[in-house]
Design an enzyme around this catalytic site. Structure first.
Site, PDB file in Angstrom:
ATOM      1  N   CYS A  54     -22.987   6.190  -5.130  1.00  0.00           N
ATOM      2  CA  CYS A  54     -22.292   6.101  -6.423  1.00  0.00           C
ATOM      3  C   CYS A  54     -23.268   5.907  -7.592  1.00  0.00           C
ATOM      4  O   CYS A  54     -24.247   5.176  -7.487  1.00  0.00           O
ATOM      5  CB  CYS A  54     -21.284   4.951  -6.389  1.00  0.00           C
ATOM      6  N   CYS A  58     -22.735  -1.388 -10.125  1.00  0.00           N
ATOM      7  CA  CYS A  58     -21.985  -2.640  -9.914  1.00  0.00           C
ATOM      8  C   CYS A  58     -22.800  -3.531  -8.961  1.00  0.00           C
ATOM      9  O   CYS A  58     -23.053  -3.130  -7.815  1.00  0.00           O
ATOM     10  CB  CYS A  58     -20.617  -2.347  -9.329  1.00  0.00           C
ATOM     11  N   CYS A  61     -22.025  -4.087  -5.102  1.00  0.00           N
ATOM     12  CA  CYS A  61     -21.458  -2.999  -4.308  1.00  0.00           C
ATOM     13  C   CYS A  61     -22.446  -2.340  -3.345  1.00  0.00           C
ATOM     14  O   CYS A  61     -23.527  -1.895  -3.751  1.00  0.00           O
ATOM     15  CB  CYS A  61     -20.842  -1.946  -5.225  1.00  0.00           C
ATOM     16  N   CYS A  98      -4.157   3.431   0.505  1.00  0.00           N
ATOM     17  CA  CYS A  98      -5.021   3.521  -0.678  1.00  0.00           C
ATOM     18  C   CYS A  98      -6.293   4.291  -0.343  1.00  0.00           C
ATOM     19  O   CYS A  98      -7.006   3.947   0.606  1.00  0.00           O
ATOM     20  CB  CYS A  98      -5.350   2.107  -1.156  1.00  0.00           C
ATOM     21  N   CYS A 129      -1.812   5.091  -3.227  1.00  0.00           N
ATOM     22  CA  CYS A 129      -2.678   4.439  -4.206  1.00  0.00           C
ATOM     23  C   CYS A 129      -4.042   5.106  -4.108  1.00  0.00           C
ATOM     24  O   CYS A 129      -4.425   5.575  -3.030  1.00  0.00           O
ATOM     25  CB  CYS A 129      -2.784   2.951  -3.878  1.00  0.00           C
ATOM     26  N   CYS A 189      -2.995  -1.200 -10.424  1.00  0.00           N
ATOM     27  CA  CYS A 189      -3.487  -2.208  -9.496  1.00  0.00           C
ATOM     28  C   CYS A 189      -4.812  -2.641 -10.099  1.00  0.00           C
ATOM     29  O   CYS A 189      -5.741  -1.837 -10.183  1.00  0.00           O
ATOM     30  CB  CYS A 189      -3.670  -1.579  -8.124  1.00  0.00           C
ATOM     31  N   ARG A 265      -2.847  -9.814  -4.475  1.00  0.00           N
ATOM     32  CA  ARG A 265      -3.356  -9.347  -3.178  1.00  0.00           C
ATOM     33  C   ARG A 265      -4.651 -10.026  -2.775  1.00  0.00           C
ATOM     34  O   ARG A 265      -5.646  -9.996  -3.500  1.00  0.00           O
ATOM     35  CB  ARG A 265      -3.577  -7.841  -3.211  1.00  0.00           C
TER      36      ARG A 265
HETATM   37  N1  SAM Z   1     -15.521   3.422  -7.413  1.00  0.00           N
HETATM   38  C1  SAM Z   1     -14.247   2.942  -7.759  1.00  0.00           C
HETATM   39  C2  SAM Z   1     -14.284   1.797  -8.742  1.00  0.00           C
HETATM   40  O1  SAM Z   1     -15.211   1.023  -8.744  1.00  0.00           O
HETATM   41  O2  SAM Z   1     -13.333   1.682  -9.502  1.00  0.00           O
HETATM   42  C3  SAM Z   1     -13.405   2.532  -6.584  1.00  0.00           C
HETATM   43  C4  SAM Z   1     -13.974   1.784  -5.414  1.00  0.00           C
HETATM   44  S1  SAM Z   1     -14.592   0.151  -5.697  1.00  0.00           S
HETATM   45  C5  SAM Z   1     -15.408  -0.176  -4.194  1.00  0.00           C
HETATM   46  C6  SAM Z   1     -13.153  -0.887  -5.745  1.00  0.00           C
HETATM   47  C7  SAM Z   1     -13.328  -2.359  -5.993  1.00  0.00           C
HETATM   48  O3  SAM Z   1     -13.788  -2.992  -4.821  1.00  0.00           O
HETATM   49  C8  SAM Z   1     -14.317  -2.797  -7.049  1.00  0.00           C
HETATM   50  O4  SAM Z   1     -13.791  -2.715  -8.319  1.00  0.00           O
HETATM   51  C9  SAM Z   1     -14.557  -4.252  -6.658  1.00  0.00           C
HETATM   52  O5  SAM Z   1     -13.679  -5.117  -7.336  1.00  0.00           O
HETATM   53  C10 SAM Z   1     -14.278  -4.276  -5.154  1.00  0.00           C
HETATM   54  N2  SAM Z   1     -15.503  -4.530  -4.376  1.00  0.00           N
HETATM   55  C11 SAM Z   1     -16.493  -3.653  -4.120  1.00  0.00           C
HETATM   56  N3  SAM Z   1     -17.480  -4.225  -3.397  1.00  0.00           N
HETATM   57  C12 SAM Z   1     -17.110  -5.511  -3.187  1.00  0.00           C
HETATM   58  C13 SAM Z   1     -17.716  -6.618  -2.508  1.00  0.00           C
HETATM   59  N4  SAM Z   1     -18.909  -6.530  -1.924  1.00  0.00           N
HETATM   60  N5  SAM Z   1     -17.041  -7.788  -2.473  1.00  0.00           N
HETATM   61  C14 SAM Z   1     -15.830  -7.888  -3.069  1.00  0.00           C
HETATM   62  N6  SAM Z   1     -15.223  -6.886  -3.742  1.00  0.00           N
HETATM   63  C15 SAM Z   1     -15.849  -5.706  -3.793  1.00  0.00           C
HETATM   64  C1  DTB Z   2      -9.814  -3.963  -4.520  1.00  0.00           C
HETATM   65  O1  DTB Z   2      -9.722  -4.697  -5.499  1.00  0.00           O
HETATM   66  N1  DTB Z   2     -10.325  -4.311  -3.349  1.00  0.00           N
HETATM   67  C2  DTB Z   2     -10.355  -3.190  -2.450  1.00  0.00           C
HETATM   68  C3  DTB Z   2      -9.546  -2.127  -3.228  1.00  0.00           C
HETATM   69  N2  DTB Z   2      -9.397  -2.711  -4.489  1.00  0.00           N
HETATM   70  C4  DTB Z   2     -10.039  -0.744  -3.309  1.00  0.00           C
HETATM   71  C5  DTB Z   2     -11.741  -2.779  -2.125  1.00  0.00           C
HETATM   72  C6  DTB Z   2     -12.571  -3.891  -1.623  1.00  0.00           C
HETATM   73  C7  DTB Z   2     -13.876  -3.322  -1.227  1.00  0.00           C
HETATM   74  C8  DTB Z   2     -14.731  -4.357  -0.589  1.00  0.00           C
HETATM   75  C9  DTB Z   2     -16.070  -3.888  -0.252  1.00  0.00           C
HETATM   76  C10 DTB Z   2     -16.151  -2.795   0.751  1.00  0.00           C
HETATM   77  O2  DTB Z   2     -15.443  -2.822   1.783  1.00  0.00           O
HETATM   78  O3  DTB Z   2     -16.972  -1.890   0.528  1.00  0.00           O
HETATM   79 FE1  SF4 Z   3     -19.348   2.772  -7.540  1.00  0.00          FE
HETATM   80 FE2  SF4 Z   3     -19.152   0.595  -6.065  1.00  0.00          FE
HETATM   81 FE3  SF4 Z   3     -19.073   0.402  -8.697  1.00  0.00          FE
HETATM   82 FE4  SF4 Z   3     -17.006   1.541  -7.398  1.00  0.00          FE
HETATM   83  S1  SF4 Z   3     -17.666  -0.582  -7.255  1.00  0.00           S
HETATM   84  S2  SF4 Z   3     -18.000   2.262  -9.262  1.00  0.00           S
HETATM   85  S3  SF4 Z   3     -18.090   2.514  -5.702  1.00  0.00           S
HETATM   86  S4  SF4 Z   3     -20.837   1.097  -7.481  1.00  0.00           S
END
Ligand code: SAM
Ligand code: DTB
Ligand code: SF4
Length: 324
Positions: A54, A58, A61, A98, A129, A189, A265
């Protein structure tokens, strides 16, 4: 106390956090049972339809191309693979499916593929979703037309801490996508992450931002940071220690109070939570979880562990509320 309000002040939200814990949880549980059956918990299942690589940075992530986390990037999944996973999720008792993609934004060339995928999942009788990054107003309309019920797009944290979390998009970018989603007639959401090294005032700032949106999020995910080694925030938390579980429960309770009708959630991080902690979260107003052994890239309790949890706490799966 029961009716949704959109005029919350930040100091009021901070005052809720500062309440004696027992009173806070009692009040949140009271509001919860006014709007919901407290024995019902909704089950959603996630699938990572496009993993890794990506362009955003973030800091939590595993999927950002900016960090070395050892995750292998993959291409967009074929529609039939997604549909097979959706059928299995439905058979496993999930009412919402989702689809998550590690994209900064949805590209024009991928929009028709996503629309076709969504239409097929919707045809299975599941709530749909997706979380695909930023959307234009037109893309939001196309996804709605294809049958998308909900769009997940998180604010992640309060506005003052946001710059510590991500620098490749602004808070306003996120708010703009959310307004496109609402204007297209989809449900939102939207939530955030707790335990990224932020202060309590930042958690209050996040919930204040959510509670003052023109429409409260239909679903409000409260994620506990899953510390991923190689990410800046994951490494920081692995060094300095995780947030106290009681502060997490407080956040759930305040979310229930400021967005009384939202589905709150319990999202990422549930794998590390004891049954007792999850029970406290459900008491404090959480009424939805992700199931199925895996989120996008991190683990979740497996089916057996969750059916034991449901039976231990006498919980039942919540039926779809879309027709309500
Ligand atoms: N790329 C898209 C975005 O960021 O909107 C969708 C996928 S992203 C992985 C969805 C959400 O997962 C993020 O906004 C974040 O709140 C949550 N998330 C991602 N990595 C995480 C982590 N290591 N621990 C907790 N929440 C996480
Ligand atoms: C959200 O707030 N939590 C979910 C969903 N929206 C998409 C994603 C959590 C991702 C956690 C890290 C992972 O599994 O990569
Ligand atoms: Fe990309 Fe992860 Fe950020 Fe979603 S949370 S925009 S997958 S870097």
């Amino acid at each position: 106390m029961y009716q949704p309000r959109h005029d919350w002040r930040l100091d009021e939200v901070e005052a809720l956090f500062a309440r004696p814990f027992m009173e806070l949880v009692y009040q949140a549980a009271t509001v919860h049972r006014h709007w919901f059956n407290p024995n019902q918990v909704q089950k959603s299942q996630l699938l990572s339809i496009k993993t890794g690589g990506c362009a955003e940075n973030c800091g939590y992530c595993s999927q950002s191309a900016s960090f070395k986390t050892g995750l292998k990037a993959e291409k967009l999944m074929a529609t039939e693979t997604v549909v097979m996973a959706a059928k299995a999720a439905k058979n496993g008792g999930a009412s919402r499916f989702c689809m998550g993609a590690a994209w900064r934004e949805l590209k024009e060339r991928d929009t028709p593929k996503l629309a076709a995928m969504i239409a097929e999942v919707k045809a299975l009788g599941l709530e749909t979703c997706a979380t695909l990054g930023m959307l234009t107003a037109d893309q939001a309309r196309q996804l709605k037309e294809a049958g998308l019920d909900y769009y997940n797009h998180n604010l992640d944290t309060g506005p003052d801490y946001y710059g510590h979390v991500v620098t490749t998009r602004t808070y306003q970018d996120r708010l703009t996508t959310l307004s496109h989603v609402r204007e297209a007639g989809m449900r939102t959401c939207c939530g955030g992450i707790v335990g990224m090294g932020e202060h309590r005032r930042d958690r209050a700032g996040l919930l204040h931002a959510l509670a003052t949106l023109p429409v409260h999020p239909d679903s409000l995910p409260v994620n506990a940071l899953v510390p991923v080694s190689g990410t800046p925030l994951g490494d920081q938390v692995l060094k300095s220690g995780e947030i106290h579980p009681v502060e997490f429960v407080r956040t759930v309770a305040v979310a229930r109070l400021v967005c009384p009708k939202s589905m709150v959630r319990l999202s990422a991080g549930r794998e590390g939570m004891s049954a007792e902690m999850q029970a406290l979260c459900f008491l404090a107003g959480a009424n939805s979880i992700f199931v199925g052994g895996k989120l996008l890239t991190t683990p979740l309790p497996d089916e057996d562990a969750d059916s034991q949890l449901f039976s231990l706490l006498d919980l039942e799966p919540m039926p779809s509320r879309l027709s309500a």
